[in-house]
Design a protein around this motif. Structure first.
Motif, PDB file in Angstrom:
ATOM      1  N   UNK A  87      48.849 -31.613  14.890  1.00 46.90           N
ATOM      2  CA  UNK A  87      47.938 -31.187  14.202  1.00 46.90           C
ATOM      3  C   UNK A  87      47.403 -32.447  13.700  1.00 46.90           C
ATOM      4  N   UNK A  88      45.424 -32.230  13.386  1.00 45.34           N
ATOM      5  CA  UNK A  88      44.879 -34.089  13.153  1.00 45.34           C
ATOM      6  C   UNK A  88      45.358 -33.664  11.553  1.00 45.34           C
ATOM      7  N   UNK A  89      45.313 -35.336  11.272  1.00 49.98           N
ATOM      8  CA  UNK A  89      45.281 -35.975  10.381  1.00 49.98           C
ATOM      9  C   UNK A  89      43.919 -36.034   9.832  1.00 49.98           C
ATOM     10  N   UNK A  90      43.122 -35.745   8.650  1.00 47.08           N
ATOM     11  CA  UNK A  90      42.706 -35.982   7.773  1.00 47.08           C
ATOM     12  C   UNK A  90      42.388 -36.788   6.957  1.00 47.08           C
ATOM     13  N   UNK A  91      41.167 -37.464   6.216  1.00 51.05           N
ATOM     14  CA  UNK A  91      41.137 -38.680   5.725  1.00 51.05           C
ATOM     15  C   UNK A  91      41.686 -37.530   3.745  1.00 51.05           C
ATOM     16  N   UNK A  92      42.058 -37.982   2.874  1.00 51.23           N
ATOM     17  CA  UNK A  92      42.460 -36.673   0.898  1.00 51.23           C
ATOM     18  C   UNK A  92      41.235 -36.996   1.425  1.00 51.23           C
ATOM     19  N   UNK A  95      41.301 -42.445   9.709  1.00 50.85           N
ATOM     20  CA  UNK A  95      41.897 -44.206  10.819  1.00 50.85           C
ATOM     21  C   UNK A  95      42.840 -44.514  10.887  1.00 50.85           C
ATOM     22  N   UNK A  96      44.123 -44.490  10.089  1.00 48.63           N
ATOM     23  CA  UNK A  96      45.325 -45.359  10.334  1.00 48.63           C
ATOM     24  C   UNK A  96      46.285 -43.781  11.437  1.00 48.63           C
ATOM     25  N   UNK A  97      46.549 -43.297  10.035  1.00 47.56           N
ATOM     26  CA  UNK A  97      47.250 -42.243  10.968  1.00 47.56           C
ATOM     27  C   UNK A  97      46.717 -41.627  12.218  1.00 47.56           C
ATOM     28  N   UNK A  98      45.813 -40.741  12.394  1.00 50.09           N
ATOM     29  CA  UNK A  98      45.468 -40.029  13.311  1.00 50.09           C
ATOM     30  C   UNK A  98      45.375 -40.735  14.756  1.00 50.09           C
ATOM     31  N   UNK A  99      45.172 -42.114  15.272  1.00 48.73           N
ATOM     32  CA  UNK A  99      45.307 -42.555  16.473  1.00 48.73           C
ATOM     33  C   UNK A  99      46.721 -42.702  16.220  1.00 48.73           C
TER      34      UNK A  99
END
Length: 245
Positions: free
Chosen positions: A160-165, A173-177
Motif C-alpha cells: 500500500x502507498x506511503x503518504x506524507x506525514x 517523495x522519498x519512500x513511495x518511489x
C-alpha cells in the motif's frame, strides 16, 4: 452398543483426533522493528491462530505487517462460516535469514487452502534488502510457499502507498518511489510464477484521503476497503477450488 473392551480404544482415538484437529502452533522468532513509525498496531508481531469452531472449513493463512493486522479481524468476520483464518503478523523481509525456516514451520502446522501474503512496508530502508536481490529473493519466497503448501492458492497483495506525514493526500517523495519499484518487481515475479494478485496498492492509491496521516496506515473507512478486497480475493480462490472436479 460397542463391547466394553472397545471403550479404551475409542477413548484413545478420540484424544488422537482432538489433537490432530488442534495441533499446537509453532513458535516463531520474536521480532522487533527499529523504525518507531512502523509499530504492529494492535498487538505484538506474532502468529495469530484462528478460533476454530468448525474444523471442516478450509484453512487460510494471511502473511503481512500492520496493514494486514488492521484487516485481520474484519476479514475473519466476513469469512466466518467459510474459512478458518490464521495470520502471521510480521515485520520481516524477503532477506530475513530465518524466513525459510519460519515458513516451513508454519506451513507444516496446517494444510492451507489459500495463502494471502505481502512483505513490503518494512523492506524499503537502505540495506534491509541487498541491492539487486529483491526479485530473486521474492521468487525464492514464492518457491518456499509452494514447497510448504503445494495445494494452496497463493495471492500476492501489493504494498500500500506511503503518504506524507500529516498530509495524507500526498505521496511521500522519498519512500513511495521505492515502494512502487518494489511493487513493480514483485508483480513481474508473481506473473512469471502464476500467482494471483490482490492490488491493494492500486485500490488505496485512488483513496489517499483515507490515509491515517502517519505515512503508513489507514483510517477505518480505508481499512474497510482493504477488508473488502482481501475478502473478495480469498472467497474467489476458495470458490475456484470448490469448482475443481
Amino acid at each position: 452398543m460397542p463391547p466394553r473392551n472397545l471403550f479404551p480404544l475409542l477413548t484413545a482415538l478420540t484424544f488422537v483426533l482432538a489433537a490432530s484437529l488442534h495441533a499446537e502452533a509453532p513458535e516463531v522468532p520474536k521480532q522487533t522493528e527499529s523504525d518507531p513509525n512502523l509499530p504492529p498496531k494492535g498487538g505484538n508481531w506474532s502468529l495469530r491462530e484462528a478460533t476454530v469452531t468448525d474444523p471442516s472449513l478450509p484453512r487460510v493463512l494471511l502473511i503481512g505487517d500492520s496493514i494486514t493486522n488492521s484487516y485481520l479481524e474484519p476479514v475473519r468476520k466476513a469469512l466466518a462460516g467459510k474459512a478458518n483464518i490464521d495470520a502471521w503478523i510480521t515485520p520481516t523481509t524477503q532477506a530475513d535469514k530465518t524466513l525459510p525456516k519460519t515458513l516451513a514451520a508454519i506451513l507444516g502446522w496446517q494444510k492451507y487452502a489459500v495463502i494471502h501474503f505481502n512483505l513490503g512496508l518494512h523492506g524499503w530502508q537502505a540495506g534491509r534488502i541487498p541491492e539487486g536481490q529483491y526479485e530473486p529473493l521474492t521468487q525464492q519466497l514464492v518457491k518456499d510457499l509452494r514447497a510448504g503448501a503445494p495445494q494452496a492458492t497463493l495471492i500476492w497483495a501489493t504494498i500500500t502507498p506511503v503518504t506524507v506525514k500529516g498530509e495524507p493526500e500526498k505521496l511521500d517523495p522519498e519512500i513511495e518511489p521505492i515502494i512502487e519499484e518494489h511493487n513493480r518487481m514483485a508483480l513481474e515475479v508473481m506473473k512469471a510464477e502464476g500467482v494471483e494478485i490482490d492490488d491493494l496498492a492500486g485500490l488505496m492509491a485512488k483513496n489517499l484521503p483515507l490515509a491515517a496521516g502517519d505515512k503508513f496506515h489507514w483510517k477505518p473507512p480505508g481499512v474497510a476497503l482493504l477488508t473488502e478486497s482481501v475478502t473478495k480475493s480469498i472467497a474467489g480462490a476458495l470458490e475456484k477450488q470448490k469448482a475443481k472436479p
